[in-house]
Design an enzyme around this catalytic site. Structure first.
Site, PDB file in Angstrom:
ATOM      1  N   ASP A  87      -6.064  -2.403  -0.500  1.00  0.00           N
ATOM      2  CA  ASP A  87      -5.226  -1.566   0.100  1.00  0.00           C
ATOM      3  C   ASP A  87      -5.431  -0.841   1.304  1.00  0.00           C
ATOM      4  O   ASP A  87      -6.441   0.163   1.205  1.00  0.00           O
ATOM      5  CB  ASP A  87      -4.765  -0.614  -1.068  1.00  0.00           C
ATOM      6  CG  ASP A  87      -3.697   0.268  -0.852  1.00  0.00           C
ATOM      7  OD1 ASP A  87      -3.189   0.483   0.412  1.00  0.00           O
ATOM      8  OD2 ASP A  87      -3.538   1.248  -1.875  1.00  0.00           O
ATOM      9  N   ARG A  88      -4.896  -1.059   2.436  1.00  0.00           N
ATOM     10  CA  ARG A  88      -5.161  -0.446   3.788  1.00  0.00           C
ATOM     11  C   ARG A  88      -6.618  -1.077   4.262  1.00  0.00           C
ATOM     12  O   ARG A  88      -7.531  -1.325   3.725  1.00  0.00           O
ATOM     13  CB  ARG A  88      -5.217   0.898   3.954  1.00  0.00           C
ATOM     14  CG  ARG A  88      -5.439   1.464   5.241  1.00  0.00           C
ATOM     15  CD  ARG A  88      -4.770   2.768   5.328  1.00  0.00           C
ATOM     16  NE  ARG A  88      -3.499   2.787   5.780  1.00  0.00           N
ATOM     17  CZ  ARG A  88      -2.532   3.758   5.334  1.00  0.00           C
ATOM     18  NH1 ARG A  88      -2.875   4.621   4.420  1.00  0.00           N
ATOM     19  NH2 ARG A  88      -1.243   3.770   5.671  1.00  0.00           N
TER      20      ARG A  88
HETATM   21  N1  LIG Z   1       8.690  -4.271  -2.958  1.00  0.00           N
HETATM   22  C1  LIG Z   1       9.201  -2.813  -3.188  1.00  0.00           C
HETATM   23  N2  LIG Z   1      10.640  -2.530  -3.650  1.00  0.00           N
HETATM   24  C2  LIG Z   1      10.913  -1.311  -3.842  1.00  0.00           C
HETATM   25  N3  LIG Z   1      10.244  -0.151  -4.036  1.00  0.00           N
HETATM   26  C3  LIG Z   1       8.937  -0.475  -3.880  1.00  0.00           C
HETATM   27  C4  LIG Z   1       8.503  -1.659  -3.320  1.00  0.00           C
HETATM   28  N4  LIG Z   1       7.115  -1.469  -3.230  1.00  0.00           N
HETATM   29  C5  LIG Z   1       6.805  -0.295  -3.423  1.00  0.00           C
HETATM   30  N5  LIG Z   1       7.956   0.380  -3.632  1.00  0.00           N
HETATM   31  C6  LIG Z   1       8.121   1.952  -3.940  1.00  0.00           C
HETATM   32  O1  LIG Z   1       7.810   2.548  -2.653  1.00  0.00           O
HETATM   33  C7  LIG Z   1       7.084   3.786  -2.654  1.00  0.00           C
HETATM   34  C8  LIG Z   1       5.772   3.548  -1.878  1.00  0.00           C
HETATM   35  O2  LIG Z   1       4.979   2.373  -2.156  1.00  0.00           O
HETATM   36  P1  LIG Z   1       3.552   2.414  -2.341  1.00  0.00           P
HETATM   37  O3  LIG Z   1       3.076   0.982  -3.001  1.00  0.00           O
HETATM   38  O4  LIG Z   1       2.798   3.501  -2.751  1.00  0.00           O
HETATM   39  O5  LIG Z   1       3.249   2.313  -0.620  1.00  0.00           O
HETATM   40  P2  LIG Z   1       1.949   2.563   0.336  1.00  0.00           P
HETATM   41  O6  LIG Z   1       0.948   2.266  -0.615  1.00  0.00           O
HETATM   42  O7  LIG Z   1       2.290   1.637   1.291  1.00  0.00           O
HETATM   43  O8  LIG Z   1       1.979   3.872   0.592  1.00  0.00           O
HETATM   44  C9  LIG Z   1       6.778   3.718  -4.256  1.00  0.00           C
HETATM   45  O9  LIG Z   1       7.606   4.742  -4.740  1.00  0.00           O
HETATM   46  C10 LIG Z   1       6.830   2.306  -4.789  1.00  0.00           C
HETATM   47  O10 LIG Z   1       7.107   2.364  -6.124  1.00  0.00           O
HETATM   48  N1  LIG Z   2      -7.369   7.611   7.847  1.00  0.00           N
HETATM   49  C1  LIG Z   2      -6.187   8.513   7.403  1.00  0.00           C
HETATM   50  N2  LIG Z   2      -5.805   9.737   8.270  1.00  0.00           N
HETATM   51  C2  LIG Z   2      -5.257  10.508   7.813  1.00  0.00           C
HETATM   52  N3  LIG Z   2      -4.138  10.117   6.785  1.00  0.00           N
HETATM   53  C3  LIG Z   2      -4.508   8.984   6.126  1.00  0.00           C
HETATM   54  C4  LIG Z   2      -5.288   8.107   6.489  1.00  0.00           C
HETATM   55  N4  LIG Z   2      -5.374   7.172   5.538  1.00  0.00           N
HETATM   56  C5  LIG Z   2      -4.500   7.489   4.693  1.00  0.00           C
HETATM   57  N5  LIG Z   2      -4.160   8.654   5.101  1.00  0.00           N
HETATM   58  C6  LIG Z   2      -2.882   9.320   4.284  1.00  0.00           C
HETATM   59  C7  LIG Z   2      -1.386   8.987   4.359  1.00  0.00           C
HETATM   60  C8  LIG Z   2      -1.006   9.107   3.105  1.00  0.00           C
HETATM   61  O1  LIG Z   2      -0.390  10.450   2.842  1.00  0.00           O
HETATM   62  C9  LIG Z   2      -1.921   9.052   1.993  1.00  0.00           C
HETATM   63  C10 LIG Z   2      -2.214   7.642   1.294  1.00  0.00           C
HETATM   64  O2  LIG Z   2      -1.817   6.474   2.337  1.00  0.00           O
HETATM   65  P1  LIG Z   2      -0.679   5.126   1.726  1.00  0.00           P
HETATM   66  O3  LIG Z   2      -0.398   4.940   2.958  1.00  0.00           O
HETATM   67  O4  LIG Z   2       0.316   5.883   0.879  1.00  0.00           O
HETATM   68  O5  LIG Z   2      -1.873   4.404   0.811  1.00  0.00           O
HETATM   69  O6  LIG Z   2      -3.251   9.329   2.965  1.00  0.00           O
END
Ligand SMILES: Nc1ncnc2c1ncn2[C@@H]1O[C@H](COP(=O)(O)OP(=O)(O)O)[C@@H](O)[C@H]1O
Ligand SMILES: Nc1ncnc2c1ncn2[C@H]1C[C@H](O)[C@@H](COP(=O)(O)O)O1
Length: 213
Positions: A87-88
């Site tokens: 993840d990322r």
């Molecule tokens: N394919 C999807 N359809 C609808 N909602 C989604 C989907 N993927 C993620 N979400 C919702 O969007 C929000 C952000 O998802 P998340 O996976 O935590 O994003 P990220 O890791 O990129 O920050 C969460 O509330 C998640 O349940």
């Molecule tokens: N490198 C980063 N600098 C600042 N903030 C960051 C960084 N990596 C992640 N973040 C923040 C952004 C979100 O608030 C959370 C988690 O990221 P998400 O995209 O929801 O997984 O951390």
């Protein structure tokens, strides 16, 4: 080798702006493949909330924390011989977040240089193989903002929307230039994490990209 022709030691990284759906897709793909996940820890991050309240004061601390966490994860992935959905990527920490804060003046030039030299030194170790594929998630800004709101992390909801707009623009430019590994671009309206066929479709494409590269 599985039905998707993805090697058991592959590393697949999911990239994209905050709230786009990385963690959700990471878990769904890893589950489908029987791979391990490498997830970002938000709850146990001692700087994140402070950072959202005062970027200038906490930018450097937060970047160092993320760098340390990602390095430990890279080491774990390396030692376990791959087979991960991540993840990322570390490329986003430096290419999006640290750079954005340096450019907007919420991270000092000296702090950015220190951070960058540490990042470069860390990347030049055997623990940093490039991912086999980077899945880039994209979608419209309003849907992403909606997801941030629905997920409900107060520190993100309270952050001015211009922050997410600037990040969104940076991501669009960044992926255009990104060439560290092959990329699969996915629109968030084109898949459903709850539909096994939809997940298999993505994995078939990942397998094809790995075979071609
Ligand atoms: N394919 C999807 N359809 C609808 N909602 C989604 C989907 N993927 C993620 N979400 C919702 O969007 C929000 C952000 O998802 P998340 O996976 O935590 O994003 P990220 O890791 O990129 O920050 C969460 O509330 C998640 O349940
Ligand atoms: N490198 C980063 N600098 C600042 N903030 C960051 C960084 N990596 C992640 N973040 C923040 C952004 C979100 O608030 C959370 C988690 O990221 P998400 O995209 O929801 O997984 O951390």
């Amino acid at each position: 080798m599985n039905q998707y022709h993805i090697p058991e030691n592959a590393i697949i990284t999911v990239a994209g702006t905050v709230g786009v759906g990385k963690s959700t897709l990471t878990a769904a793909l890893a589950d489908r493949l029987g791979f391990k996940t490498s997830l970002e820890q938000v709850e146990h991050n001692p700087y994140l909330e402070k950072f959202y309240h005062d970027f200038e004061r906490w930018s450097f601390h937060l970047q160092i924390f993320f760098l340390a966490e990602r390095f430990k994860e890279q080491k774990r992935i390396f030692e376990l011989g791959g087979g991960f959905v991540q993840d990322r990527s570390i490329y986003e920490d430096t290419g999006i977040f640290a750079k954005m804060h340096a450019d907007q003046g919420t991270m000092s030039e000296t702090d950015f240089e220190t951070y960058t030299s540490l990042f470069k030194a860390m990347v030049m170790t055997p623990y940093f193989p490039h991912p086999d594929v980077l899945i880039y998630l994209e979608g419209s800004l309003p849907s992403i903002l909606n997801r941030i709101k629905e997920r409900g992390r107060e520190m993100e909801i309270q952050t001015d929307v211009s922050y997410w707009e600037r990040m969104y623009e940076r991501y669009s430019a960044w992926i255009h230039e990104f060439d560290a590994c092959p990329v699969l671009r996915l629109n968030i309206d084109d898949y459903d994490v709850h539909d096994p066929e939809s997940m298999s479709g993505i994995l078939m494409k990942v397998g094809e990209i790995i075979r071609r590269s």
